[in-house]
Design a protein around this motif. Structure first.
Motif, PDB file in Angstrom:
ATOM      1  N   MET A  12       0.828  -1.205   0.000  1.00  9.60           N
ATOM      2  CA  MET A  12       0.000   0.000   0.000  1.00  9.60           C
ATOM      3  C   MET A  12       0.864   1.257   0.000  1.00  9.60           C
ATOM      4  N   LEU A  13       1.920   1.259   0.810  1.00 11.88           N
ATOM      5  CA  LEU A  13       2.808   2.419   0.866  1.00 11.88           C
ATOM      6  C   LEU A  13       3.577   2.595  -0.442  1.00 11.88           C
ATOM      7  N   PHE A  14       3.952   1.495  -1.073  1.00  8.81           N
ATOM      8  CA  PHE A  14       4.670   1.541  -2.351  1.00  8.81           C
ATOM      9  C   PHE A  14       3.819   2.181  -3.441  1.00  8.81           C
ATOM     10  N   VAL A  15       2.571   1.736  -3.553  1.00  8.95           N
ATOM     11  CA  VAL A  15       1.660   2.282  -4.566  1.00  8.95           C
ATOM     12  C   VAL A  15       1.359   3.752  -4.281  1.00  8.95           C
ATOM     13  N   ALA A  16       1.139   4.068  -3.011  1.00 12.68           N
ATOM     14  CA  ALA A  16       0.881   5.461  -2.635  1.00 12.68           C
ATOM     15  C   ALA A  16       2.047   6.359  -3.042  1.00 12.68           C
ATOM     16  N   ALA A  17       3.268   5.867  -2.875  1.00 16.49           N
ATOM     17  CA  ALA A  17       4.453   6.659  -3.214  1.00 16.49           C
ATOM     18  C   ALA A  17       4.583   6.867  -4.722  1.00 16.49           C
ATOM     19  N   ILE A  18       4.227   5.862  -5.526  1.00 17.89           N
ATOM     20  CA  ILE A  18       4.262   6.023  -6.985  1.00 17.89           C
ATOM     21  C   ILE A  18       3.327   7.144  -7.412  1.00 17.89           C
ATOM     22  N   VAL A  19       2.086   7.078  -6.945  1.00 19.26           N
ATOM     23  CA  VAL A  19       1.098   8.092  -7.311  1.00 19.26           C
ATOM     24  C   VAL A  19       1.535   9.465  -6.798  1.00 19.26           C
ATOM     25  N   ALA A  20       2.029   9.509  -5.566  1.00 18.68           N
ATOM     26  CA  ALA A  20       2.452  10.776  -4.977  1.00 18.68           C
ATOM     27  C   ALA A  20       3.632  11.376  -5.731  1.00 18.68           C
ATOM     28  N   GLY A  21       4.597  10.549  -6.123  1.00 13.85           N
ATOM     29  CA  GLY A  21       5.751  11.051  -6.855  1.00 13.85           C
ATOM     30  C   GLY A  21       5.357  11.658  -8.183  1.00 13.85           C
ATOM     31  N   PHE A  22       4.409  11.038  -8.859  1.00 12.87           N
ATOM     32  CA  PHE A  22       3.927  11.556 -10.152  1.00 12.87           C
ATOM     33  C   PHE A  22       3.199  12.882  -9.960  1.00 12.87           C
ATOM     34  N   VAL A  23       2.252  12.908  -9.035  1.00  6.36           N
ATOM     35  CA  VAL A  23       1.460  14.112  -8.786  1.00  6.36           C
ATOM     36  C   VAL A  23       2.341  15.242  -8.267  1.00  6.36           C
ATOM     37  N   ASP A  24       3.250  14.923  -7.351  1.00 10.23           N
ATOM     38  CA  ASP A  24       4.081  15.950  -6.737  1.00 10.23           C
ATOM     39  C   ASP A  24       5.006  16.605  -7.750  1.00 10.23           C
ATOM     40  N   THR A  25       5.528  15.836  -8.681  1.00 14.29           N
ATOM     41  CA  THR A  25       6.412  16.386  -9.696  1.00 14.29           C
ATOM     42  C   THR A  25       5.674  17.358 -10.600  1.00 14.29           C
ATOM     43  N   LEU A  26       4.431  17.044 -10.935  1.00 11.33           N
ATOM     44  CA  LEU A  26       3.662  17.890 -11.836  1.00 11.33           C
ATOM     45  C   LEU A  26       3.039  19.082 -11.131  1.00 11.33           C
ATOM     46  N   ALA A  27       2.494  18.865  -9.940  1.00 15.86           N
ATOM     47  CA  ALA A  27       1.676  19.918  -9.326  1.00 15.86           C
ATOM     48  C   ALA A  27       1.968  20.158  -7.867  1.00 15.86           C
ATOM     49  N   GLY A  28       2.809  19.348  -7.239  1.00 12.16           N
ATOM     50  CA  GLY A  28       2.995  19.455  -5.796  1.00 12.16           C
ATOM     51  C   GLY A  28       1.861  18.746  -5.069  1.00 12.16           C
ATOM     52  N   GLY A  29       1.992  18.651  -3.759  1.00 13.71           N
ATOM     53  CA  GLY A  29       0.914  18.062  -2.966  1.00 13.71           C
ATOM     54  C   GLY A  29       0.961  16.560  -2.832  1.00 13.71           C
ATOM     55  N   GLY A  30       2.102  15.940  -3.168  1.00 15.22           N
ATOM     56  CA  GLY A  30       2.193  14.497  -3.021  1.00 15.22           C
ATOM     57  C   GLY A  30       2.043  14.041  -1.585  1.00 15.22           C
ATOM     58  N   GLY A  31       2.355  14.937  -0.650  1.00 17.85           N
ATOM     59  CA  GLY A  31       2.190  14.605   0.763  1.00 17.85           C
ATOM     60  C   GLY A  31       0.755  14.337   1.147  1.00 17.85           C
ATOM     61  N   LEU A  32      -0.190  14.846   0.343  1.00 18.95           N
ATOM     62  CA  LEU A  32      -1.603  14.538   0.563  1.00 18.95           C
ATOM     63  C   LEU A  32      -1.843  13.039   0.511  1.00 18.95           C
ATOM     64  N   ILE A  33      -1.044  12.351  -0.299  1.00 15.67           N
ATOM     65  CA  ILE A  33      -1.212  10.912  -0.483  1.00 15.67           C
ATOM     66  C   ILE A  33      -0.354  10.137   0.502  1.00 15.67           C
ATOM     67  N   THR A  34       0.917  10.521   0.634  1.00 15.23           N
ATOM     68  CA  THR A  34       1.848   9.711   1.419  1.00 15.23           C
ATOM     69  C   THR A  34       1.695   9.894   2.926  1.00 15.23           C
ATOM     70  N   LEU A  35       1.461  11.123   3.372  1.00 15.98           N
ATOM     71  CA  LEU A  35       1.331  11.335   4.815  1.00 15.98           C
ATOM     72  C   LEU A  35       0.114  10.626   5.397  1.00 15.98           C
ATOM     73  N   PRO A  36      -1.080  10.740   4.776  1.00 13.64           N
ATOM     74  CA  PRO A  36      -2.212   9.956   5.283  1.00 13.64           C
ATOM     75  C   PRO A  36      -1.961   8.451   5.211  1.00 13.64           C
ATOM     76  N   ALA A  37      -1.240   7.999   4.169  1.00 12.53           N
ATOM     77  CA  ALA A  37      -0.942   6.564   4.057  1.00 12.53           C
ATOM     78  C   ALA A  37      -0.099   6.094   5.231  1.00 12.53           C
ATOM     79  N   LEU A  38       0.881   6.899   5.617  1.00  8.97           N
ATOM     80  CA  LEU A  38       1.725   6.545   6.776  1.00  8.97           C
ATOM     81  C   LEU A  38       0.917   6.568   8.070  1.00  8.97           C
TER      82      LEU A  38
END
Length: 253
Positions: A12-38
């Motif tokens: 679950m954390l691995f998949v969350a990080a993939i999506v977060a890395g993609f979103v964060d690079t384009l628009a920022g805000g990847g922490g929205l995905i990874t921090l709640p996942a943690l």
């Protein structure tokens, strides 16, 4: 934290990080995905912030490397911004380990909604425009202030860097996003080092998420290098609104 060795949680954390890395690079805000996942994985709040910095640092490093390597930005042009973000982040990271950061739950949704409304309603900002403040003013005030926020809490920092470069310095959306990666890497890496020295890191979870961040950030960087900026503006709106909803929801429960 033996439960974090669970294959299901790590996946679950691995998949969350993939999506977060993609979103964060384009628009920022990847922490929205990874921090709640943690936090969902029952990592204590400060340890979650620390581990989030660990994996996010590799995502912003990957994106920064691509931006500099493709000559979208030159190091000499962003060196001062990088160090300004580093200084602000160091102060924020030291402070968050000593105080309760819950006050940000009141301020952050307002800022996020304001950013979303601007990008949703304002005229097209894809091209460069007239700057509203000088580069020294931005470097000495805005960059360290956002760096401080990143060290103190974090999610949305990339969006804030890009937003302020776009609106205050008049950079095109593509240029502001590229510069945001360099500043965000600086604020991430110093925060990571200070959290690690404080002994707050969950290394197993962070290591798995690093792999996901590298994949997601590489995919996102490829889109930026190819000039596909049409994705950036709507992603910023979606990320900002989603983050604000999360904060409102969290405060309601």
């Amino acid at each position: 934290m033996e439960w974090l060795a669970s294959p299901e949680l790590l996946a679950m954390l691995f998949v969350a990080a993939i999506v977060a890395g993609f979103v964060d690079t384009l628009a920022g805000g990847g922490g929205l995905i990874t921090l709640p996942a943690l936090l969902l994985a029952q990592v204590p709040p400060v340890a979650a912030l620390a581990t989030n910095k660990l994996q996010a640092s590799f995502g912003t490093l990957t994106a920064s490397w691509r931006m500099v390597g493709s000559r979208m930005v030159r190091w000499r042009d962003v060196r001062g911004l990088f160090w300004a973000a580093v200084i602000g982040s160091a102060i924020g990271t030291l402070l968050v380990q000593r105080v309760d950061p819950s006050i940000l739950d009141i301020l952050i949704p307002v800022v996020l909604i304001g950013m979303a409304l601007y990008y949703l309603l304002a005229p097209d900002t894809t091209e460069a425009s007239q700057p509203r403040i000088g580069e020294p003013t931005y470097r000495n005030t805005v960059a360290p202030a956002i760096g401080f926020y990143d060290g103190f809490f974090g999610p949305g920092t990339g969006s804030l860097f890009a937003f302020t470069r776009n609106t205050l310095r008049g950079d095109s959306l593509l240029d502001s996003t590229a510069r945001a990666k360099i500043m965000n890497f600086g604020s991430n890496v110093v925060s990571l080092l200070l959290f690690a020295l404080g002994g707050h890191m969950v290394w197993l979870a962070g290591g798995v998420m690093i792999l996901g961040q590298l994949i997601g950030a590489t995919l996102g960087s490829q889109m930026i290098v190819r000039g596909r900026v049409q994705w950036i503006r709507p992603l910023i709106v979606i990320v900002c609104v989603a983050m604000a909803i999360r904060y409102f929801w969290q405060s309601a429960i």
